[in-house]
Design a protein around this motif. Structure first.
Motif, PDB file in Angstrom:
ATOM      1  N   VAL A  12       0.838  -1.205   0.000  1.00 43.10           N
ATOM      2  CA  VAL A  12       0.000   0.000   0.000  1.00 43.10           C
ATOM      3  C   VAL A  12       0.870   1.250   0.000  1.00 43.10           C
ATOM      4  CG1 VAL A  12      -1.592   1.374   1.404  1.00 43.10           C
ATOM      5  CG2 VAL A  12      -2.030  -1.068   1.041  1.00 43.10           C
ATOM      6  N   ASN A  13       1.878   1.283   0.859  1.00 46.74           N
ATOM      7  CA  ASN A  13       2.746   2.461   0.944  1.00 46.74           C
ATOM      8  C   ASN A  13       3.524   2.692  -0.349  1.00 46.74           C
ATOM      9  OD1 ASN A  13       1.927   3.026   3.553  1.00 46.74           O
ATOM     10  ND2 ASN A  13       3.619   1.922   4.510  1.00 46.74           N
ATOM     11  N   LEU A  14       4.014   1.609  -0.952  1.00 45.47           N
ATOM     12  CA  LEU A  14       4.745   1.737  -2.219  1.00 45.47           C
ATOM     13  C   LEU A  14       3.842   2.267  -3.332  1.00 45.47           C
ATOM     14  CD1 LEU A  14       6.934  -1.500  -2.238  1.00 45.47           C
ATOM     15  CD2 LEU A  14       7.788   0.846  -2.387  1.00 45.47           C
ATOM     16  N   LEU A  15       2.623   1.778  -3.377  1.00 41.48           N
ATOM     17  CA  LEU A  15       1.690   2.238  -4.408  1.00 41.48           C
ATOM     18  C   LEU A  15       1.343   3.709  -4.218  1.00 41.48           C
ATOM     19  CD1 LEU A  15      -0.710  -0.835  -4.695  1.00 41.48           C
ATOM     20  CD2 LEU A  15       0.879  -0.015  -6.428  1.00 41.48           C
ATOM     21  N   LEU A  16       1.103   4.112  -2.985  1.00 41.46           N
ATOM     22  CA  LEU A  16       0.777   5.516  -2.725  1.00 41.46           C
ATOM     23  C   LEU A  16       1.962   6.426  -3.049  1.00 41.46           C
ATOM     24  CD1 LEU A  16      -1.230   5.211   0.632  1.00 41.46           C
ATOM     25  CD2 LEU A  16      -2.141   5.662  -1.655  1.00 41.46           C
ATOM     26  N   GLU A  17       3.173   5.950  -2.773  1.00 37.96           N
ATOM     27  CA  GLU A  17       4.366   6.745  -3.074  1.00 37.96           C
ATOM     28  C   GLU A  17       4.588   6.886  -4.578  1.00 37.96           C
ATOM     29  OE1 GLU A  17       7.674   4.911  -1.150  1.00 37.96           O
ATOM     30  OE2 GLU A  17       6.831   5.149   0.871  1.00 37.96           O
ATOM     31  N   ASN A  18       4.394   5.797  -5.305  1.00 36.93           N
ATOM     32  CA  ASN A  18       4.716   5.786  -6.731  1.00 36.93           C
ATOM     33  C   ASN A  18       3.605   6.323  -7.623  1.00 36.93           C
ATOM     34  OD1 ASN A  18       7.446   4.256  -7.432  1.00 36.93           O
ATOM     35  ND2 ASN A  18       6.570   3.283  -5.615  1.00 36.93           N
ATOM     36  N   VAL A 196      -4.992  -0.579 -10.715  1.00 35.92           N
ATOM     37  CA  VAL A 196      -5.371  -0.686 -12.130  1.00 35.92           C
ATOM     38  C   VAL A 196      -4.161  -0.459 -13.025  1.00 35.92           C
ATOM     39  CG1 VAL A 196      -6.772   0.308 -13.980  1.00 35.92           C
ATOM     40  CG2 VAL A 196      -7.767  -0.008 -11.705  1.00 35.92           C
ATOM     41  N   GLU A 197      -3.378   0.584 -12.729  1.00 32.54           N
ATOM     42  CA  GLU A 197      -2.215   0.902 -13.558  1.00 32.54           C
ATOM     43  C   GLU A 197      -1.165  -0.207 -13.505  1.00 32.54           C
ATOM     44  OE1 GLU A 197      -1.913   3.504 -15.664  1.00 32.54           O
ATOM     45  OE2 GLU A 197      -4.000   3.878 -15.141  1.00 32.54           O
ATOM     46  N   ILE A 198      -0.902  -0.737 -12.305  1.00 25.43           N
ATOM     47  CA  ILE A 198       0.055  -1.838 -12.169  1.00 25.43           C
ATOM     48  C   ILE A 198      -0.444  -3.061 -12.945  1.00 25.43           C
ATOM     49  CG2 ILE A 198       0.961  -3.554 -10.545  1.00 25.43           C
ATOM     50  CD1 ILE A 198       2.525  -1.082 -10.278  1.00 25.43           C
ATOM     51  N   GLY A 199      -1.737  -3.348 -12.814  1.00 22.72           N
ATOM     52  CA  GLY A 199      -2.309  -4.504 -13.497  1.00 22.72           C
ATOM     53  C   GLY A 199      -2.271  -4.387 -15.004  1.00 22.72           C
ATOM     54  N   GLN A 208       3.964 -11.025 -17.117  1.00 18.84           N
ATOM     55  CA  GLN A 208       4.405 -10.033 -16.143  1.00 18.84           C
ATOM     56  C   GLN A 208       5.681  -9.341 -16.620  1.00 18.84           C
ATOM     57  OE1 GLN A 208       3.984 -13.525 -14.810  1.00 18.84           O
ATOM     58  NE2 GLN A 208       1.854 -12.906 -15.027  1.00 18.84           N
ATOM     59  N   ILE A 209       5.743  -8.036 -16.406  1.00 16.84           N
ATOM     60  CA  ILE A 209       6.943  -7.261 -16.736  1.00 16.84           C
ATOM     61  C   ILE A 209       7.537  -6.813 -15.401  1.00 16.84           C
ATOM     62  CG2 ILE A 209       7.858  -5.347 -18.107  1.00 16.84           C
ATOM     63  CD1 ILE A 209       5.220  -5.437 -19.704  1.00 16.84           C
ATOM     64  N   CYS A 210       8.157  -7.749 -14.719  1.00 17.60           N
ATOM     65  CA  CYS A 210       8.539  -7.549 -13.318  1.00 17.60           C
ATOM     66  C   CYS A 210       9.627  -6.498 -13.112  1.00 17.60           C
ATOM     67  CB  CYS A 210       8.990  -8.875 -12.712  1.00 17.60           C
ATOM     68  SG  CYS A 210       7.680 -10.122 -12.622  1.00 17.60           S
ATOM     69  N   ASN A 211      10.650  -6.490 -13.957  1.00 14.21           N
ATOM     70  CA  ASN A 211      11.796  -5.617 -13.712  1.00 14.21           C
ATOM     71  C   ASN A 211      11.427  -4.140 -13.661  1.00 14.21           C
ATOM     72  OD1 ASN A 211      13.766  -7.545 -13.383  1.00 14.21           O
ATOM     73  ND2 ASN A 211      14.240  -7.672 -15.566  1.00 14.21           N
ATOM     74  N   ASN A 212      10.411  -3.744 -14.420  1.00 13.78           N
ATOM     75  CA  ASN A 212      10.019  -2.337 -14.458  1.00 13.78           C
ATOM     76  C   ASN A 212       8.949  -1.983 -13.432  1.00 13.78           C
ATOM     77  OD1 ASN A 212      11.753  -1.842 -16.617  1.00 13.78           O
ATOM     78  ND2 ASN A 212      10.222  -2.471 -18.116  1.00 13.78           N
ATOM     79  N   CYS A 213       8.454  -2.976 -12.734  1.00 17.70           N
ATOM     80  CA  CYS A 213       7.373  -2.747 -11.775  1.00 17.70           C
ATOM     81  C   CYS A 213       7.929  -2.180 -10.469  1.00 17.70           C
ATOM     82  CB  CYS A 213       6.633  -4.051 -11.498  1.00 17.70           C
ATOM     83  SG  CYS A 213       5.316  -3.882 -10.257  1.00 17.70           S
ATOM     84  N   PRO A 214       7.349  -1.094  -9.957  1.00 17.92           N
ATOM     85  CA  PRO A 214       7.859  -0.502  -8.715  1.00 17.92           C
ATOM     86  C   PRO A 214       7.652  -1.381  -7.485  1.00 17.92           C
ATOM     87  CG  PRO A 214       5.831   0.585  -9.408  1.00 17.92           C
ATOM     88  CD  PRO A 214       6.248  -0.304 -10.532  1.00 17.92           C
ATOM     89  N   LEU A 215       6.909  -2.473  -7.638  1.00 15.14           N
ATOM     90  CA  LEU A 215       6.637  -3.353  -6.500  1.00 15.14           C
ATOM     91  C   LEU A 215       7.448  -4.646  -6.526  1.00 15.14           C
ATOM     92  CD1 LEU A 215       2.718  -3.192  -6.421  1.00 15.14           C
ATOM     93  CD2 LEU A 215       4.326  -1.749  -5.182  1.00 15.14           C
TER      94      LEU A 215
END
Length: 235
Positions: A12-18, A196-199, A208-215
């Motif tokens: 949750v914190n990572l998503l809110l930050e990014n 939604v944006e991450i998904g 999945q495009i993991c390397n570019n995902c902020p999570l």
């Protein structure tokens, strides 16, 4: 359970930050009342098709205020959105919601002061309104703190937490988990938009495009995959 909640807190914190830049997030610049209509039009169809149908409604009827929508001719309404799936049921559901707001709640502005739980139950009592649509209306149209759980949310959480959530079966369980950490309406909107944006961009259903995902550093899918590479593919 405690460990899972701590992981969820990090997510949750990572998503809110990014994704703090998302703000209101709802994909179209509409008035609050118009969000009620688009939240229902988007059921089982794409945003683009729903937006096209909404534009046609606005062009034909001139106004989409709830008082006006409540009195629209149903057959005319159906004819305008007939290119959308389930257009007959969507037209009736939209009219029923607007009639509820106007006739039983005293109008849009008076709904802002209703008890959240009671208002949610009123919406859910209408045929065609499920939990995701009800929460979308409450959060985005009425600025009430009711988190929206969608397929993106469930997919991403299943890759981060030691659960196997099912959206239909576990909707309220997922909703309650997230609402333990997020109380603010604006943050709920940002968080929902972030899922939604991450998904859409990284954590896709079959790719999945993991390397570019902020999570990715907190993701079970990512760490499991690269542990496999380290242990079996790298000599």
């Amino acid at each position: 359970m405690l460990e899972a909640k701590e992981r969820l807190r990090k997510v949750v914190n990572l998503l809110l930050e990014n994704f703090h830049h998302l703000g209101e997030w709802w994909p179209y610049e509409e008035s609050k009342e118009e969000i009620i209509i688009t939240a229902i039009l988007t059921q089982n169809t794409t945003w683009d098709k729903a937006e096209k149908g909404f534009s046609e409604l606005k062009k034909y009827f001139g106004t989409v205020k709830v008082e006006a929508v409540a009195s629209w001719d149903l057959s005319e309404f159906e004819n305008i959105i007939k290119t959308l799936g389930f257009y007959k049921s969507k037209a009736k559901t939209i009219k029923d919601v607007c009639q509820l707001i106007v006739n039983k709640c005293g109008g849009f502005n008076k709904c802002l002061n209703l008890n959240l739980g009671e208002f949610r139950e009123k919406l859910l009592s209408i045929k065609g309104i499920g939990e995701e649509t009800a929460d979308s209306i409450l959060l985005y149209a009425f600025d009430m703190p009711s988190f929206v759980v969608d397929n993106y949310t469930v997919r991403i959480l299943n890759r981060f937490l030691p659960y196997d959530f099912d959206k239909n079966r576990d909707y309220n369980k997922v909703k309650s988990l997230i609402e333990e950490f997020v109380f603010d309406v604006r943050e709920m909107k940002i968080l929902h938009g972030a899922f939604v944006e991450i998904g859409k961009r990284f954590c896709k259903k079959n790719h999945q495009i993991c390397n570019n995902c902020p999570l990715h550093k907190e993701c079970n899918h990512y760490t499991t995959f690269f542990d496999f590479i380290d242990n079996f593919l790298i000599p």
